[in-house]
Design a protein around this motif. Structure first.
Motif, mmCIF file in Angstrom:
data_model
loop_
_atom_site.group_PDB
_atom_site.id
_atom_site.type_symbol
_atom_site.label_atom_id
_atom_site.label_comp_id
_atom_site.label_asym_id
_atom_site.label_seq_id
_atom_site.Cartn_x
_atom_site.Cartn_y
_atom_site.Cartn_z
ATOM 1 N N UNK A 96 -4.709 7.536 8.226
ATOM 2 C CA UNK A 96 -4.969 7.602 6.795
ATOM 3 C C UNK A 96 -3.920 8.321 5.975
ATOM 4 N N UNK A 97 -2.691 8.364 6.469
ATOM 5 C CA UNK A 97 -1.628 9.076 5.768
ATOM 6 C C UNK A 97 -0.743 8.162 4.930
ATOM 7 N N UNK A 98 -0.654 6.885 5.309
ATOM 8 C CA UNK A 98 0.113 5.903 4.541
ATOM 9 C C UNK A 98 -0.711 4.627 4.399
ATOM 10 N N UNK A 99 -0.329 3.833 3.409
ATOM 11 C CA UNK A 99 -0.958 2.523 3.212
ATOM 12 C C UNK A 99 0.149 1.484 3.101
ATOM 13 N N UNK A 100 -0.154 0.280 3.564
ATOM 14 C CA UNK A 100 0.797 -0.833 3.483
ATOM 15 C C UNK A 100 0.223 -1.903 2.560
ATOM 16 N N UNK A 101 1.098 -2.444 1.729
ATOM 17 C CA UNK A 101 0.709 -3.561 0.865
ATOM 18 C C UNK A 101 1.867 -4.545 0.797
ATOM 19 N N UNK A 102 1.557 -5.782 0.560
ATOM 20 C CA UNK A 102 2.606 -6.802 0.375
ATOM 21 C C UNK A 102 3.146 -6.698 -1.048
ATOM 22 N N UNK A 103 4.431 -6.869 -1.182
ATOM 23 C CA UNK A 103 5.065 -6.853 -2.487
ATOM 24 C C UNK A 103 4.564 -8.046 -3.298
ATOM 25 N N UNK A 104 4.305 -7.806 -4.559
ATOM 26 C CA UNK A 104 3.904 -8.900 -5.450
ATOM 27 C C UNK A 104 5.077 -9.849 -5.702
ATOM 28 N N UNK A 105 6.299 -9.296 -5.734
ATOM 29 C CA UNK A 105 7.485 -10.106 -6.009
ATOM 30 C C UNK A 105 7.943 -10.921 -4.816
ATOM 31 N N UNK A 106 7.810 -10.355 -3.627
ATOM 32 C CA UNK A 106 8.283 -11.022 -2.413
ATOM 33 C C UNK A 106 7.288 -10.733 -1.295
ATOM 34 N N UNK A 107 6.468 -11.691 -0.975
ATOM 35 C CA UNK A 107 5.378 -11.502 -0.006
ATOM 36 C C UNK A 107 5.881 -11.173 1.403
ATOM 37 N N UNK A 108 7.163 -11.398 1.659
ATOM 38 C CA UNK A 108 7.709 -11.035 2.972
ATOM 39 C C UNK A 108 7.911 -9.536 3.117
ATOM 40 N N UNK A 109 7.962 -8.834 1.990
ATOM 41 C CA UNK A 109 8.253 -7.401 1.981
ATOM 42 C C UNK A 109 6.950 -6.599 2.037
ATOM 43 N N UNK A 110 6.907 -5.656 2.985
ATOM 44 C CA UNK A 110 5.770 -4.746 3.097
ATOM 45 C C UNK A 110 6.171 -3.423 2.464
ATOM 46 N N UNK A 111 5.376 -2.987 1.485
ATOM 47 C CA UNK A 111 5.631 -1.725 0.805
ATOM 48 C C UNK A 111 4.745 -0.635 1.398
ATOM 49 N N UNK A 112 5.329 0.530 1.568
ATOM 50 C CA UNK A 112 4.622 1.662 2.147
ATOM 51 C C UNK A 112 4.441 2.724 1.069
ATOM 52 N N UNK A 113 3.231 3.269 0.987
ATOM 53 C CA UNK A 113 2.940 4.359 0.055
ATOM 54 C C UNK A 113 2.185 5.461 0.801
#
Length: 166
Positions: A96-113
């Motif tokens: 529960x320390x990070x979350x992953x989401x797909x980029x809205x601009x490029x679905x191939x890119x996984x964004x980490x927050x």
């Protein structure tokens, strides 16, 4: 044998650095002592109750500086291979320390927050470390600290140039 090659415990090296007559020898011995201390710190990190490694903490601290990063860029900032970073991010996400989401601009890119929990962990560690860091630097002038930074940058570049054949 040069200051960087001599085998001595960190405490012996620290003492030698403080008493060395030759400034270059003192820098070499102090650098070795600092690197030895960092290695020991990295070994102790995995023995912490939260079980996070130095590299996992590096990922978290990188995210605290740039709140949303592609996994590949985060791996580069933490000096990890993409595969290693992915494995570590799996662990961090499970806790529960990070979350992953797909980029809205490029679905191939996984964004980490960072999650709220991850941000709180980084803030607590930064607070605990920051006081010690400031205490260690008390008594040095701004010019001395800038000179130290310049020496460390130059040494970093030196070691980056080694290709393993030296």
């Amino acid at each position: 044998m040069s200051a960087l090659e001599s085998p001595a415990p960190a405490d012996d090296v620290s003492a030698a650095a403080e008493t060395a007559q030759d400034p270059q020898t003192a820098v070499g011995q102090a650098f070795k002592a600092a690197m030895t201390s960092v290695r020991r710190l990295r070994g102790r990190e995995t023995q912490r109750p939260d079980g996070l490694s130095y590299a996992q903490n590096s990922l978290l601290f990188s995210l605290a500086q740039q709140p949303e990063l592609p996994a590949s860029q985060l791996a580069a900032l933490a000096d990890l291979s993409p595969g290693t970073a992915t494995e570590m991010l799996d662990h961090l996400e499970e806790h529960g320390l990070v979350a992953r989401t797909r980029s809205e601009r490029d679905k191939r890119v996984v964004l980490i927050t960072l999650t709220q929990r991850g941000g709180e962990l980084v803030a607590a560690r930064r607070e605990r470390f920051e006081a010690r860091w400031q205490e260690a630097l008390v008594g040095f002038s701004d010019d001395e600290l800038r000179t130290t930074a310049a020496v460390l940058v130059r040494l970093s570049r030196l070691f980056d140039k080694f290709d393993g054949t030296e």
